[in-house]
Design a protein around this motif. Structure first.
Motif, PDB file in Angstrom:
ATOM      1  N   SER A 175       0.825  -1.208   0.000  1.00 13.21           N
ATOM      2  CA  SER A 175       0.000   0.000   0.000  1.00 13.21           C
ATOM      3  C   SER A 175       0.858   1.256   0.000  1.00 13.21           C
ATOM      4  O   SER A 175       2.013   1.250   0.443  1.00 13.21           O
ATOM      5  CB  SER A 175      -0.920   0.024   1.227  1.00 13.21           C
ATOM      6  OG  SER A 175      -0.174   0.219   2.419  1.00 13.21           O
ATOM      7  N   ARG A 176       0.264   2.353  -0.464  1.00 11.90           N
ATOM      8  CA  ARG A 176       0.953   3.633  -0.438  1.00 11.90           C
ATOM      9  C   ARG A 176       1.305   4.017   0.995  1.00 11.90           C
ATOM     10  O   ARG A 176       2.377   4.528   1.276  1.00 11.90           O
ATOM     11  CB  ARG A 176       0.073   4.711  -1.084  1.00 11.90           C
ATOM     12  CG  ARG A 176      -0.186   4.493  -2.569  1.00 11.90           C
ATOM     13  CD  ARG A 176      -1.122   5.563  -3.120  1.00 11.90           C
ATOM     14  NE  ARG A 176      -0.513   6.882  -3.070  1.00 11.90           N
ATOM     15  CZ  ARG A 176       0.251   7.386  -4.034  1.00 11.90           C
ATOM     16  NH1 ARG A 176       0.516   6.674  -5.111  1.00 11.90           N
ATOM     17  NH2 ARG A 176       0.755   8.599  -3.922  1.00 11.90           N
ATOM     18  N   GLU A 177       0.381   3.760   1.900  1.00 15.68           N
ATOM     19  CA  GLU A 177       0.607   4.106   3.309  1.00 15.68           C
ATOM     20  C   GLU A 177       1.804   3.328   3.868  1.00 15.68           C
ATOM     21  O   GLU A 177       2.609   3.859   4.629  1.00 15.68           O
ATOM     22  CB  GLU A 177      -0.642   3.814   4.135  1.00 15.68           C
ATOM     23  CG  GLU A 177      -1.832   4.717   3.834  1.00 15.68           C
ATOM     24  CD  GLU A 177      -2.531   4.378   2.527  1.00 15.68           C
ATOM     25  OE1 GLU A 177      -2.300   3.259   1.994  1.00 15.68           O
ATOM     26  OE2 GLU A 177      -3.285   5.221   2.022  1.00 15.68           O
ATOM     27  N   THR A 217       0.721  -0.547 -10.892  1.00 14.83           N
ATOM     28  CA  THR A 217      -0.101   0.256  -9.983  1.00 14.83           C
ATOM     29  C   THR A 217      -1.454  -0.408  -9.809  1.00 14.83           C
ATOM     30  O   THR A 217      -2.141  -0.707 -10.791  1.00 14.83           O
ATOM     31  CB  THR A 217      -0.303   1.675 -10.542  1.00 14.83           C
ATOM     32  OG1 THR A 217       0.965   2.312 -10.709  1.00 14.83           O
ATOM     33  CG2 THR A 217      -1.155   2.516  -9.584  1.00 14.83           C
ATOM     34  N   VAL A 218      -1.831  -0.670  -8.587  1.00 16.96           N
ATOM     35  CA  VAL A 218      -3.143  -1.242  -8.274  1.00 16.96           C
ATOM     36  C   VAL A 218      -4.012  -0.087  -7.783  1.00 16.96           C
ATOM     37  O   VAL A 218      -3.836   0.412  -6.668  1.00 16.96           O
ATOM     38  CB  VAL A 218      -3.045  -2.346  -7.198  1.00 16.96           C
ATOM     39  CG1 VAL A 218      -4.421  -2.954  -6.935  1.00 16.96           C
ATOM     40  CG2 VAL A 218      -2.052  -3.416  -7.625  1.00 16.96           C
ATOM     41  N   ARG A 219      -4.909   0.335  -8.620  1.00 19.97           N
ATOM     42  CA  ARG A 219      -5.680   1.551  -8.357  1.00 19.97           C
ATOM     43  C   ARG A 219      -6.384   1.496  -7.002  1.00 19.97           C
ATOM     44  O   ARG A 219      -7.073   0.527  -6.681  1.00 19.97           O
ATOM     45  CB  ARG A 219      -6.711   1.772  -9.466  1.00 19.97           C
ATOM     46  CG  ARG A 219      -7.457   3.114  -9.366  1.00 19.97           C
ATOM     47  CD  ARG A 219      -8.409   3.279 -10.528  1.00 19.97           C
ATOM     48  NE  ARG A 219      -7.693   3.332 -11.797  1.00 19.97           N
ATOM     49  CZ  ARG A 219      -7.171   4.449 -12.309  1.00 19.97           C
ATOM     50  NH1 ARG A 219      -7.253   5.576 -11.613  1.00 19.97           N
ATOM     51  NH2 ARG A 219      -6.555   4.416 -13.467  1.00 19.97           N
ATOM     52  N   GLY A 220      -6.185   2.549  -6.230  1.00 18.91           N
ATOM     53  CA  GLY A 220      -6.847   2.662  -4.943  1.00 18.91           C
ATOM     54  C   GLY A 220      -6.223   1.831  -3.839  1.00 18.91           C
ATOM     55  O   GLY A 220      -6.677   1.887  -2.694  1.00 18.91           O
ATOM     56  N   GLN A 221      -5.164   1.065  -4.166  1.00 23.42           N
ATOM     57  CA  GLN A 221      -4.549   0.197  -3.160  1.00 23.42           C
ATOM     58  C   GLN A 221      -3.056   0.442  -2.970  1.00 23.42           C
ATOM     59  O   GLN A 221      -2.597   0.663  -1.854  1.00 23.42           O
ATOM     60  CB  GLN A 221      -4.779  -1.283  -3.531  1.00 23.42           C
ATOM     61  CG  GLN A 221      -6.243  -1.682  -3.553  1.00 23.42           C
ATOM     62  CD  GLN A 221      -6.410  -3.156  -3.841  1.00 23.42           C
ATOM     63  OE1 GLN A 221      -5.770  -4.007  -3.222  1.00 23.42           O
ATOM     64  NE2 GLN A 221      -7.263  -3.482  -4.804  1.00 23.42           N
ATOM     65  N   GLY A 222      -2.294   0.400  -4.068  1.00 21.16           N
ATOM     66  CA  GLY A 222      -0.853   0.585  -3.938  1.00 21.16           C
ATOM     67  C   GLY A 222      -0.123   0.072  -5.156  1.00 21.16           C
ATOM     68  O   GLY A 222      -0.536   0.317  -6.288  1.00 21.16           O
TER      69      GLY A 222
END
Length: 236
Positions: A175-177, A217-222
């Motif tokens: 994830s981006r976070e 890139t997994v949209r909305g996830q990371g």
């Protein structure tokens, strides 16, 4: 004692920066001849660089690129240009962070210490170490080097941390976070767009090793790293 090179033509600001930074036992050197920035960099051999965009002769983007040919030391831009494009250009030219003028000197110091911890201190050594290998792709953390077959490419400290997270969790979504938490210990000061810039830089480094479309890139996830380079090598 850590050495900080200041590349800024506002003499009053330079003096204020040096006075403040030196209180915390840093050694500083301010460039005076803006036609020999690279020579001053090599001579002083700094641990970190503070650089403005607007400079005489050549701009900060140019000198950032020149420094990156010789060093992976952290580079922090300090500029009155506060647009997103300026920050993106700084990152794409090799910067590690961007500080907008006018700034709080405590924040400048916090960002300096953060970059030094990641590049040279316990944060850097404890987070990742040694060599990580994934299907023939080798990440040498200590040497800041990515290798595939006989091809090699140099990395920045932050690019190493991005790739370490992705390679250690290959095929899983990171994830981006999670990336922000692992890479930036002062996450509150980081624009989310900065991560986008680093992912673009990582993709470019992979492409130099002839690895295409592996970082998804997994949209909305990371993001997910798919080790597809082994299959392509076998098909040759």
């Amino acid at each position: 004692m850590f050495r900080i090179l200041i590349i800024e033509d506002n003499l009053k600001l330079v003096q204020l920066l040096e006075d403040y930074i030196q209180r915390y036992d840093f050694e500083t050197f301010a460039v005076k001849n803006f036609e020999s920035v690279l020579e001053d960099f090599k001579r002083f051999s700094p641990h970190i660089v503070l650089i403005d965009i607007n400079l005489p002769k050549f701009d900060g983007y140019y000198w950032c690129r020149q420094i990156r040919k010789h060093s992976t030391c952290p580079i922090l831009f300090i500029s009155a240009r506060d647009g997103k494009m300026e920050q993106v250009m700084a990152m794409e030219n090799g910067a590690d962070d961007f500080i907008t003028k006018p700034f709080d000197y405590d924040i400048v110091l916090a960002k300096i210490n953060s970059q030094l911890r990641r590049a040279y201190g316990s944060y850097a050594s404890n987070q990742v170490g040694g060599t990580l290998t994934l299907d023939g792709l080798s990440l040498d953390v200590g040497r800041l080097l990515l290798q595939h077959d006989s091809d090699k490419v140099d990395l920045s400290h932050t690019e190493v941390k991005v790739l370490y997270e992705l390679m250690s969790q290959s095929e899983n979504v990171v994830s981006r976070e999670q990336l922000l938490e692992k890479i930036w210990d002062d996450e509150a000061f980081v624009d989310d767009n900065t991560l986008n810039v680093y992912m673009t830089r990582v993709r470019k480094k992979l492409s130099k090793l002839n690895i295409q479309e592996a970082l998804v890139t997994v949209r909305g996830q990371g993001y997910r790293l798919i080790p597809n380079w082994g299959n392509r090598r076998n098909k040759k």
